[in-house]
Design an enzyme around this catalytic site. Structure first.
Site, PDB file in Angstrom:
ATOM      1  N   THR A 157       0.817  -1.211   0.000  1.00 56.13           N
ATOM      2  CA  THR A 157       0.000   0.000   0.000  1.00 56.13           C
ATOM      3  C   THR A 157       0.853   1.265   0.000  1.00 56.13           C
ATOM      4  O   THR A 157       1.991   1.249   0.491  1.00 56.13           O
ATOM      5  CB  THR A 157      -0.903  -0.018   1.259  1.00 56.13           C
ATOM      6  OG1 THR A 157      -1.469   1.272   1.443  1.00 56.13           O
ATOM      7  CG2 THR A 157      -0.124  -0.359   2.522  1.00 56.13           C
ATOM      8  N   ASP A 158       0.266   2.357  -0.474  1.00 58.35           N
ATOM      9  CA  ASP A 158       0.961   3.654  -0.395  1.00 58.35           C
ATOM     10  C   ASP A 158       1.014   4.173   1.042  1.00 58.35           C
ATOM     11  O   ASP A 158       1.776   5.099   1.335  1.00 58.35           O
ATOM     12  CB  ASP A 158       0.283   4.690  -1.308  1.00 58.35           C
ATOM     13  CG  ASP A 158      -1.175   4.977  -0.973  1.00 58.35           C
ATOM     14  OD1 ASP A 158      -1.755   4.310  -0.083  1.00 58.35           O
ATOM     15  OD2 ASP A 158      -1.756   5.882  -1.607  1.00 58.35           O
ATOM     16  N   GLU A 159       0.212   3.553   1.937  1.00 62.64           N
ATOM     17  CA  GLU A 159       0.138   4.077   3.311  1.00 62.64           C
ATOM     18  C   GLU A 159       1.456   3.896   4.064  1.00 62.64           C
ATOM     19  O   GLU A 159       1.675   4.528   5.093  1.00 62.64           O
ATOM     20  CB  GLU A 159      -1.043   3.439   4.061  1.00 62.64           C
ATOM     21  CG  GLU A 159      -2.342   3.679   3.312  1.00 62.64           C
ATOM     22  CD  GLU A 159      -3.616   3.343   4.068  1.00 62.64           C
ATOM     23  OE1 GLU A 159      -3.606   3.307   5.305  1.00 62.64           O
ATOM     24  OE2 GLU A 159      -4.626   3.129   3.383  1.00 62.64           O
ATOM     25  N   TYR A 183      -1.970  -0.548  10.931  1.00 64.55           N
ATOM     26  CA  TYR A 183      -2.075  -1.208   9.618  1.00 64.55           C
ATOM     27  C   TYR A 183      -0.860  -0.883   8.753  1.00 64.55           C
ATOM     28  O   TYR A 183      -0.172  -1.785   8.247  1.00 64.55           O
ATOM     29  CB  TYR A 183      -3.362  -0.782   8.907  1.00 64.55           C
ATOM     30  CG  TYR A 183      -3.364  -1.105   7.418  1.00 64.55           C
ATOM     31  CD1 TYR A 183      -3.367  -2.419   6.975  1.00 64.55           C
ATOM     32  CD2 TYR A 183      -3.361  -0.086   6.458  1.00 64.55           C
ATOM     33  CE1 TYR A 183      -3.354  -2.729   5.614  1.00 64.55           C
ATOM     34  CE2 TYR A 183      -3.346  -0.377   5.102  1.00 64.55           C
ATOM     35  CZ  TYR A 183      -3.340  -1.692   4.677  1.00 64.55           C
ATOM     36  OH  TYR A 183      -3.318  -1.996   3.338  1.00 64.55           O
ATOM     37  N   LYS A 187       2.190  -3.288   7.333  1.00 64.81           N
ATOM     38  CA  LYS A 187       2.469  -3.488   5.909  1.00 64.81           C
ATOM     39  C   LYS A 187       3.911  -3.062   5.584  1.00 64.81           C
ATOM     40  O   LYS A 187       4.610  -3.713   4.803  1.00 64.81           O
ATOM     41  CB  LYS A 187       1.488  -2.687   5.036  1.00 64.81           C
ATOM     42  CG  LYS A 187       0.072  -3.218   5.028  1.00 64.81           C
ATOM     43  CD  LYS A 187      -0.084  -4.605   4.447  1.00 64.81           C
ATOM     44  CE  LYS A 187       0.139  -4.682   2.954  1.00 64.81           C
ATOM     45  NZ  LYS A 187      -0.137  -6.038   2.418  1.00 64.81           N
TER      46      LYS A 187
END
Ligand code: NAD
Ligand code: TYD
Length: 376
Positions: A157-159, A183, A187
């Site tokens: 993810t970009d997060e 989260y 990741k």
């Protein structure tokens, strides 16, 4: 043969459905069938000999090793994860367990399998794979599965890059990793493990970091499906804080095409950002969904759906802005999204209107009964 993990979830299931619509290469689909795993999404594949759904945990080394040994996949694509930021705030344990420990166990199972594969013929040999950086299009792969032709593709993810200020440039692959939620931290940890398994052991890995997805089969805990489902049920449309947080939206099928492209031609050990240059403030998303529903399924009282908007307490540590710079993927691999936000969101709203049964089963939990009936 490819092995997909998490292929009963939102993106994984879209990936499996698209894969089998495009290829006649079989898929083993390993999914724990958590609350987010919904085999009903894969109903159209019932009886299809090219698809096998196996209920199990990526962290189960014995199971995964057995699956790898039996089916000899040429690639493993890892979608399996706990994926919801709000859940990670309320209970981070499962996120650590699946996203970090599970990925570690999966990497170890895959490493052991990969080491059992034959080496390349002498002239193509790379000493360990750790130094191999050239693309290996799967279409050009020799029929024989070898260490060099195998791929482990990790979907992220970009997060992991953290939060951008209003005028910051979009995330490139060279941005610092600065995750802010349990989260995104889990990741980011998994991305680091994948990277390390390449550099240390030579495992032929690829990682994709994608922006927010939307589209069919999205579990209605995430913003866009929640808005559609709540609006139709006459419930409040909860907007966290001031609603001015920005996300960069990509139609799920465009994410799937990017993954296929990276799998086919990505350079080993590299990460690729995936996004469609669609930055939108949350409140704009809410208004767009309301306007589409006003057009496609007007309220019986004639009032606009935006009357249901309710501002609620903000998410703790809420990232203000995500934005993806996808130029590496576009220029190196020639990938382009096919949907604009306008076409993709219209298709998505229409899909939810056309599939009330899928929604009803998710809301009532009936899809869990379906799991019991079909897969246990
Ligand atoms: P999802 O929550 O809809 O699906 C996750 C799937 O993984 C479910 O089917 C679940 O049953 C399965 N799963 C969970 N734990 C497992 C375990 N231990 N072993 C095997 N299976 C397990 O998630 P999603 O939105 O489809 O996301 C898929 C992947 O893409 C995730 O890795 C996520 O981090 C990443 N991603 C998601 C988005 C997005 O906008 N949704 C964006 C970028 C990246
Ligand atoms: P979400 O779909 O949970 O994805 P992520 O947190 O991974 O970006 O949320 C998207 C944005 O919408 C995020 O800024 C939080 C916000 N949001 C709301 O305002 N209301 C809601 O009910 C939800 C679920 C999210």
């Amino acid at each position: 043969m490819i092995l997909v993990t998490g292929g009963a979830g939102f993106i994984g299931a879209n990936f499996v459905l698209d894969w089998l619509a495009l290829h006649d290469e079989p898929v083993i689909n390993l999914d724990k069938l958590t609350y987010a795993g919904n085999p009903e999404t894969l109903q159209s594949l019932q009886g299809n000999p090219l698809h096998t759904l196996v209920q199990g945990d990526i962290g189960d080394v014995a199971l995964v090793s057995q699956l790898l040994k039996t089916h000899q996949p040429r690639a493993v694509i890892n979608f399996a994860a706990e994926s919801h930021v709000d859940r990670s705030i309320h209970g981070p344990g499962e996120f650590i367990q699946t996203n970090i420990v599970g990925t570690f166990n999966l990497l170890e199972s895959v490493r052991s399998y990969w080491q059992s594969l034959p080496d390349e013929p002498a002239k193509q040999a790379a000493s360990s794979g750790a130094t191999a950086t050239s693309a290996m299009p799967t279409s050009a792969m020799p029929g024989k599965l070898t260490k060099a032709s195998f791929r482990f593709l990790h979907v992220s993810t970009d997060e992991v890059y953290g939060s951008l200020a209003k005028d910051d440039p979009a995330f490139t692959e060279r941005n610092h990793i600065e995750p802010n939620s349990p989260y995104s931290a889990s990741k980011a940890a998994s991305d680091h493990l994948v990277r390390a398994w390449h550099h240390t052991y030579g495992l032929p890995v690829l990682t994709t970091n994608c922006s927010n997805n939307y589209g069919p089969y999205h579990f209605p805990e995430k913003l866009i499906p929640l808005l559609i489902v709540n609006a139709l049920a006459g419930k409040p449309l909860p907007v966290y804080g001031d609603g001015q947080q920005i996300r960069d939206w990509l139609f799920v099928k465009d994410h799937c095409s990017a993954i296929r492209r990276v799998l086919e031609a990505g350079r080993l050990g590299e990460t690729y950002n995936v996004g469609g240059w669609n930055e939108k403030a949350n409140l704009d998303i809410v208004h767009t969904v309301c306007a589409l529903l006003d057009e496609l399924r007007p309220r019986t009282d004639g009032k606009p759906y935006q009357d249901q908007i309710t501002f609620v307490t903000d998410r703790p540590g809420h990232d203000r802005r995500y934005a993806i710079d996808a130029r590496k993927l576009e220029s190196e691999l020639g990938w382009r999204p096919t949907e604009t936000f306008e076409t993709g969101i219209r298709k998505t709203v229409q899909w939810y209107l056309d599939n009330p049964e899928w929604v009803a089963h998710v809301q009532s939990g009936a899809y869990r009964d379906w799991v019991q009936k079909q897969y246990t």
